[in-house]
Design an enzyme around this catalytic site. Structure first.
Site, PDB file in Angstrom:
ATOM      1  N   GLU A 118       0.786  -1.225   0.000  1.00 45.41           N
ATOM      2  CA  GLU A 118       0.000   0.000   0.000  1.00 45.41           C
ATOM      3  C   GLU A 118       0.829   1.290   0.000  1.00 45.41           C
ATOM      4  OE1 GLU A 118      -3.364   0.207  -0.235  1.00 45.41           O
ATOM      5  OE2 GLU A 118      -3.309  -1.953  -0.545  1.00 45.41           O
ATOM      6  N   SER A 392     -27.286 -28.960 -22.000  1.00 43.36           N
ATOM      7  CA  SER A 392     -28.358 -28.743 -22.970  1.00 43.36           C
ATOM      8  C   SER A 392     -29.194 -27.503 -22.691  1.00 43.36           C
ATOM      9  CB  SER A 392     -29.280 -29.967 -23.015  1.00 43.36           C
ATOM     10  OG  SER A 392     -28.600 -31.090 -23.506  1.00 43.36           O
TER      11      SER A 392
END
Length: 876
Positions: A118, A392
């Site tokens: 950071e 399907s």
């Protein structure tokens, strides 16, 4: 010559002197202009310095003041509240926070992980890193977007204790001022300690200790391993995105970035970084049952993506968030997902998982959602973040619907169903093969060859483009014929599938799914609003209607029977096989379907399928779960109907209501009533009205109304009076009354004496029929009196028997005749139904018990017609 030369020299000298004089004047002018510019720059610089000093002084003063006012505050306006579509509160975004951890109790390597990620110059700057801000600005300008931030750890801490949640230049400046004030009043160790105890770690979890307990079950930070420290250090950049529970893959990627930074800055070795990068996250936190958590998590994610509100903003911003959630539908989802009987039993402690999304297709509003069984706040949301092959269930999206949309096919088109290969791709059917099959039958039976053949006919690109228009994410690797059977490289999820099928349910219009309708700030002011998308036309209404009609057959008589509920349903099942040779189990089972009111998708499977973790059952189980949830969910919505694909028939003019005919009647002196009867009038739900006039009255009056029968008794008729009656027919649906019937006159006279008995003339008695002149088996419906042998009668028609019937039997039921004209049951001397001594009766139909016809001597009996069903079983 010399004089001339000297003269010439003087002339040239004069010319040169003139030039020199001009140059001198020009230089003086330039010097004057330069001095003016220099003085202007000087005064500008002085003013700028004073402004900068003033601004800096203001920042210093305001920063000190704001820090003093808000130094002890974590939240500004309290927790945000979330409401359902009816405005009822769903819950609050309450925060989870543990006791602060002292700096000395935080492992140095954990601090190093955050600093490396950071703010690597944390120990060098005074709260604002000008170098980092400049570098970030250059990168943002080059990329023409905000690609890198310049906030230090101190600035992030300042943001967490600042009051307002707006994103303005003033806020950024004030954030910097608080950061400078923090650096003046606190040591670096105190600042990093406050930072780690205050920052958000996803959802409602704040502080490093809370995060350690939540994601690793460790309350002592010294027990954390390197990869765990890096995982936590990866989260501040995106607490939701890099949450290891919700997005383990993204978390692992970001962890690798953190470990690389730590290696580059000398905190760990390359070998340590390499080993920590390889670890897979597999921790499961203790169960925490809370209502609507999956939906609330999605709301927070949508708020961040659509309006840039972080989880931290939502948790402590005091917002009022109004959503599209239907509490009844969401409760139905959570109740059924908490019922183990709806899921296949696992061979060990790894559960079969699932997800479900329900969408209102008319608005796009998400009415219910769950990311898995026993879902926990901030958990992995399978509804939106998983990627599984749909099998399907993808056929309608990539093959059948785009084929209809092309205009070259209809639901009745004949498709190839022969066993065949398409280049090197050779799919197979589960139910055998045929020359052709209709598109409707192909969908109902979930055949594979027609879907692949159809995609090959329209082109793979057409199928891919159509699926993308419905919101299904595709890649170049997906563009092949196996896509027709759901063979996706990237996979999909229930959110995408529900949104895609909603276009079929909405007549070809796709409304983008959303969960947040409105957000108000802590003052009640609307700051964000989503009224739903206008929708885009993705297919013709006729295409959507034909797909609906065909997919209704899937539910009525096909593979989706278990999804049937009290409302009309259209949908499609999907199954993906194990992928292991010789193993018939399944990886994924789906059902995606819709009613005229709501669209929903269900998926079931293991998070990490392997040979030991596969589903034994097919898509019937997912269809059953869909049906259980949707039966409850639709109760909040008025019933509707699917559109009809057949052309509307021309309006038929209703025939005029016929008048009543055949009105007859008589007076019963003993009962003192007039009995009337008449012929029925053709039509549905016809009623009758009876009118009467006594001889002394001028007009007819209606005495009886709304009669459904064709006879009545007028008990109010008085003896000795004369009456006239007529009847009309009445249709309550059209409020139409027919013309009157014939008028019947009745004299209400007293009871008459019975007529005299007339002695019978012996000549009137009918002589018996000689034995050789019988009724020849003609089959009487009245008394069964027959004498002498009869001719063979028609099977199933009552007739006279060979022996004297001599009885007054009841009317026999048709169906039992014999070769010698045997009649029906009677009260003769022989047993009922058997008037012959020469053979047993032939049964005219199948035996109700066993369906077999008994054999009769000398009689040829046809075998019963075959009733076998050669249709294949439902596909998984």
């Amino acid at each position: 010559m010399a004089g001339k030369d000297n003269e010439m020299s003087r002339i040239h000298r004069n010319k040169d002197d003139g030039k020199a004089s001009g140059k001198s004047k020009s230089k003086k002018k330039k010097k004057g202009r330069g001095k003016r510019i220099a003085w202007a720059l000087f005064f500008t610089a002085v003013i700028a310095i004073f402004c900068a000093l003033g601004g800096y002084l203001f920042i210093l003063i305001s920063g000190e003041k704001l820090l003093e006012q808000n130094g002890d505050k974590l939240t500004a306006y309290g927790t945000s509240k979330v409401y359902d579509r009816q405005g009822n509160i769903m819950g609050e975004l309450s925060i989870q926070k543990s006791d602060p951890v002292d700096f000395d109790d935080i492992p140095p390597l954990l601090v190093d992980a955050f600093i490396a990620t950071e703010d690597k110059r944390f120990f060098e700057h005074n709260g604002v890193d000008v170098w980092s801000i400049g570098r970030a600005a250059v990168k943002d300008i080059m990329a023409r977007s905000m690609v890198e931030g310049g906030s230090t750890i101190t600035q992030q801490l300042a943001k967490n204790i600042f009051l307002t949640r707006d994103k303005t230049f003033f806020r950024k400046a004030t954030e910097m001022s608080i950061a400078l004030a923090l650096e003046r009043q606190h040591t670096k160790q105190e600042i990093i300690e406050m930072y780690l105890n205050r920052i958000n770690f996803g959802g409602q979890y704040y502080g490093i200790k809370t995060a350690s307990i939540r994601y690793f079950g460790k309350s002592d930070l010294n027990d954390l391993e390197l990869w765990e420290m890096a995982t936590l250090a990866a989260m501040p950049k995106g607490p939701s995105r890099y949450n290891p529970l919700r997005n383990p893959d993204l978390s692992k990627e970001r962890r690798a970035v953190v470990l690389t930074l730590m290696e580059q800055q000398g905190y760990i070795t390359a070998d340590e970084a390499s080993k920590a990068k390889e670890v897979d996250y597999d921790y499961t936190p203790p169960e925490r049952q809370q209502k609507y958590m999956a939906f609330i998590d999605y709301v927070m994610e949508e708020a961040e993506e659509m309006w840039g509100l972080t989880e931290d903003d939502l948790n402590i911003g005091g917002y009022q968030i109004y959503t599209t959630m239907d509490a009844n539908a969401q409760k139905a989802v959570e109740d059924e997902f908490n019922d183990p009987s709806n899921f296949e039993e696992s061979p060990d402690d790894v559960p079969v998982q699932g997800s479900m999304v329900i969408i209102n297709q008319e608005t796009g509003g998400i009415v219910a959602l769950t990311g898995g069984r026993e879902y926990m706040r901030g958990g992995f949301n399978r509804a939106t973040d998983s990627r599984r092959q749909p099998g399907s269930a993808l056929k309608p999206i990539v093959s059948f619907a785009p084929a209809l949309e092309s205009g070259n096919f209809s639901k009745d088109s004949r498709l190839s169903n022969q066993k065949q290969c398409f280049g090197d791709y050779c799919p197979g059917n589960l139910h055998g093969y045929s020359e052709t099959i209709s598109m409707s039958d192909a969908i109902q039976r979930s055949e594979n060859i027609p879907a692949v053949w159809l995609l090959n006919q329209i082109g793979v690109k057409t199928g891919v483009n159509f699926a993308q228009s419905l919101g299904i994410r595709m890649t170049q690797e997906d563009a092949n014929l196996s896509l027709a059977l759901g063979g996706m490289n990237t996979g999909t999820n229930t959110f995408e599938m529900a949104q895609a099928f909603s276009a079929f349910a909405n007549g070809g219009q796709l409304k983008e799914a959303y969960a947040i309708k409105q957000i108000k700030d802590n003052n009640g002011k609307v700051v964000h609003e989503n009224k739903g998308s206008k929708g885009k036309k993705v297919m013709e209404p006729t295409t959507a209607a034909q797909m609906t009609e065909m997919m209704q057959r899937v539910v009525q008589d096909g593979t989706g029977k278990n999804a049937r509920i009290s409302r009309p349903v259209a949908g499609k099942t999907g199954t993906t096989q194990s992928g292991y040779k010789g193993v018939s189990s399944n990886r994924d089972v789906w059902f995606v379907g819709y009613t005229p009111e709501l669209t929903a998708a269900v998926w079931m499977g293991y998070d990490t399928p392997d040979r030991e973790h596969l589903l034994k059952r097919s898509s019937s189980i997912s269809a059953a779960l869909w049906g259980k949830v949707m039966e409850k969910a639709v109760q909040s919505y008025d019933p509707k109907s699917f559109p009809n694909t057949n052309a509307a028939p021309p309006p038929v003019e209703e025939p005029a209501l016929s008048a009543v005919t055949g009105l007859t009647g008589s007076y019963d002196g003993e009962m003192q009533k007039v009995s009337l009867s008449w012929n029925p009038v053709p039509g549905d739900n016809i009623q009758y009205r009876v009118y009467r006039k006594e001889s002394s009255q001028a007009d007819f009056g209606r005495i009886l109304d709304a009669l459904n029968g064709t006879s009545i008794d007028d008990m109010s008729a008085m003896e000795g009076l004369n009456y006239e009656y007529y009847v009309t027919a009445y249709n309550p649906a059209t409020n139409e009354e027919s013309d009157r019937s014939n008028v019947l006159s009745i004299a209400a006279l007293g009871e008459e004496l019975p007529p005299e008995e007339v002695e019978q003339d012996p000549g009137d008695v009918e002589e018996p029929t000689p034995p050789d002149e019988g009724n020849n088996g003609e089959g009487n419906e009245g008394p069964g009196n027959g004498n002498g042998p009869g001719e063979p009668g028609t099977p199933g028609t009552p007739g006279s028997g060979e022996e004297p019937g001599n009885g007054e039997g009841n009317t026999p039921p048709p169906g039992n005749g014999n070769e010698n004209g045997n009649g029906g049951p009677g009260n003769g001397q022989e047993p009922p139904g058997n008037g012959s001594n020469e053979g047993a009766p032939v049964t005219g139909g199948d035996n109700p018990d066993n369906g077999e016809t008994p054999s009769v001597p000398g009689t040829i009996v046809e075998p019963p017609a075959s009733n076998s069903n050669d249709a294949p079983q439902d596909s998984p």
